[in-house]
Design an enzyme around this catalytic site. Structure first.
Site, PDB file in Angstrom:
ATOM      1  CD  GLU A 332      -2.473   1.265   2.738  1.00 54.02           C
ATOM      2  OE1 GLU A 332      -3.434   2.044   2.853  1.00 54.02           O
ATOM      3  OE2 GLU A 332      -2.070   0.543   3.681  1.00 54.02           O
ATOM      4  CG  HIS A 333       1.325   3.549   2.842  1.00 53.17           C
ATOM      5  ND1 HIS A 333       0.558   2.857   3.762  1.00 53.17           N
ATOM      6  CD2 HIS A 333       0.588   4.627   2.468  1.00 53.17           C
ATOM      7  CE1 HIS A 333      -0.581   3.487   3.946  1.00 53.17           C
ATOM      8  NE2 HIS A 333      -0.596   4.566   3.167  1.00 53.17           N
TER       9      HIS A 333
END
Length: 435
Positions: A332-333
């Protein structure tokens, strides 16, 4: 506190890396039967079902599901000035960055009298979900609403779980953020029932069905989005948050530790992963985690997340190997902390959002970077994107042919329609020249 995975000396292909990436013990399909029941209950009993579900899961029973628009205006008026300024700054930055995501209309002339136009047209109505529970997320209001507004969506409904400390209604900071953005259709409802209500509508409270449902949430929200897909579009089945950091021995271990802790703060199932080619850095980061993780306000939650199967320090032979691991993970990050981040970036294929260098932490993206923080989790970054204006846009082709333009291709159309044994297709063209 955090597990160590040593993959040095091993040559691993993509499939083998996929099998090795650490993931939380969270299966969306495992709650599908419960979610189906909750959505069916909302479809059958409407507001009463939503109120019963709020009492069951949120331990409060709102006076009504639909929030009075005056409550939004009152919440905005009472908003802390510092928080208001921060929200307005976030709105401005996200709006500017999101505007770049709207492609211009284009026109292609294939031949005289033969034109194809391409436009990007917004859906009419969207339902935006803002989670509650362990934290309050006015920033998610900004991310969802601004993306829809920039796309040109005309009708926006927002749902967020009722809170005990907010008088069994939506948290006032959520309401204030909605008011700042000009949204006045807000519902105190959460979980799977809320997703079902947005997708199918609840006529008795004036909630009309939406075309697209977006926003993060827990495993029940993710399962509900999967269940309504086909009735409404969705962004992604966003689950527990995750951060993956690629770093070499030039990185600051205290910065990395702080960023791993920042995401572990969200949830016991949050994933915090460091991938490095330096055993020395791995040791220093592990040591740097100890004090801050124990001292932070949500230390218990952080400790569970960091010790979970989903979090790890992974040691590999090279930064290129670390990039391959990250691409299999699809975080996601993704943060890059190396001596040559641009060269590393060229090796990255899969990530929801990428944060470059020591002074671009994920926390910046959560609030004021201008990027959107609603991002795919659980490896979905390998095939889907984060939330943006494009989430609410559909490409449409507009065909403009003149008589001469059609005549020029008519014989080929007849030939192809005959080859497919669909002669009426060709006859629909020749009919235009038979008079």
């Amino acid at each position: 506190m955090i597990q160590r995975i040593d993959l040095r000396g091993r040559t691993l292909d993509h499939a083998e890396l996929l099998a090795l990436v650490p993931r939380p013990d969270s299966d969306v399909s495992s709650v599908a039967p419960q979610v189906a029941e909750l959505i069916a209950d909302v479809r059958e009993r409407g507001e009463t079902a939503l109120l019963d579900q709020a009492e069951r899961f949120d331990r409060v029973r709102p006076a009504s599901v639909r929030v009075d628009p005056q409550a939004l205006r009152d919440a905005e008026a009472a908003l802390d000035p510092a928080v208001r300024e921060a929200l307005e700054g976030a709105i401005s930055r996200v709006r500017l960055a999101t505007a770049a995501q709207v492609p211009p209309a284009t026109t292609t002339e294939l031949a005289p009298g033969a034109v194809i136009e391409q436009r990007w047209h917004p859906v009419s109505r969207v339902g935006l979900y803002v989670p509650g529970g362990k934290a309050v997320y006015p920033s998610s209001v900004v991310m969802n609403v601004v993306a829809a507004q920039v796309a040109g969506v005309r009708s926006i409904a927002l749902a967020s779980p009722p809170q005990h400390d907010a008088g069994a209604s939506v948290h006032p900071t959520i309401l204030a953020a909605a008011s700042l953005l000009g949204v006045d259709e807000v519902y105190a409802m959460g979980g799977a029932g809320a997703i079902g209500a947005l997708a199918y509508g609840v006529p008795q409270i004036g909630l009309l069905p939406v075309d697209v449902v977006t926003g993060p949430g827990n495993v029940f929200v993710a399962a509900a989005k999967r269940a309504v897909q086909g009735v409404a579009g969705i962004d992604a089945e966003a689950g527990p948050t995750e951060i993956l950091i690629i770093a070499d021995d030039s990185a600051d271990p205290d910065f990395i530790a702080a960023d791993l802790i920042s995401q572990a703060e969200h949830d016991e199932l949050a994933s915090s992963v460091l991938v490095t080619d330096s055993v020395d850095l791995a040791d220093r980061v592990e040591a740097a985690l100890t004090g801050p993780a124990a001292a932070t306000r949500h230390a218990e939650r952080v400790g569970v997340a960091l010790a979970g199967r989903q979090s790890a320090i992974v040691v590999m032979d090279s930064i290129a190997d670390a990039a391959a691991f990250s691409n299999a993970y699809g975080p996601e990050h993704l943060e890059l902390h190396t001596s040559d981040d641009d060269s590393l970036l060229a090796m990255i294929d899969n990530a929801g959002a990428i944060f470059m260098g020591s002074y671009s932490p994920v926390s910046l993206g959560d609030y004021l970077a201008g990027s959107n923080h609603v991002l795919p989790t659980g490896g979905q970054a390998r095939y889907s994107a984060g939330l943006g204006a494009y989430t609410f846009l559909r490409p449409q082709q507009i065909v403009r042919y003149t008589r001469d333009g059609l005549r020029e291709v008519s014989e080929r159309i007849v030939a192809l329609s005959g080859a497919e044994d669909l002669p009426a297709h060709g006859e629909a063209v020749t009919a235009r020249f038979s008079k």
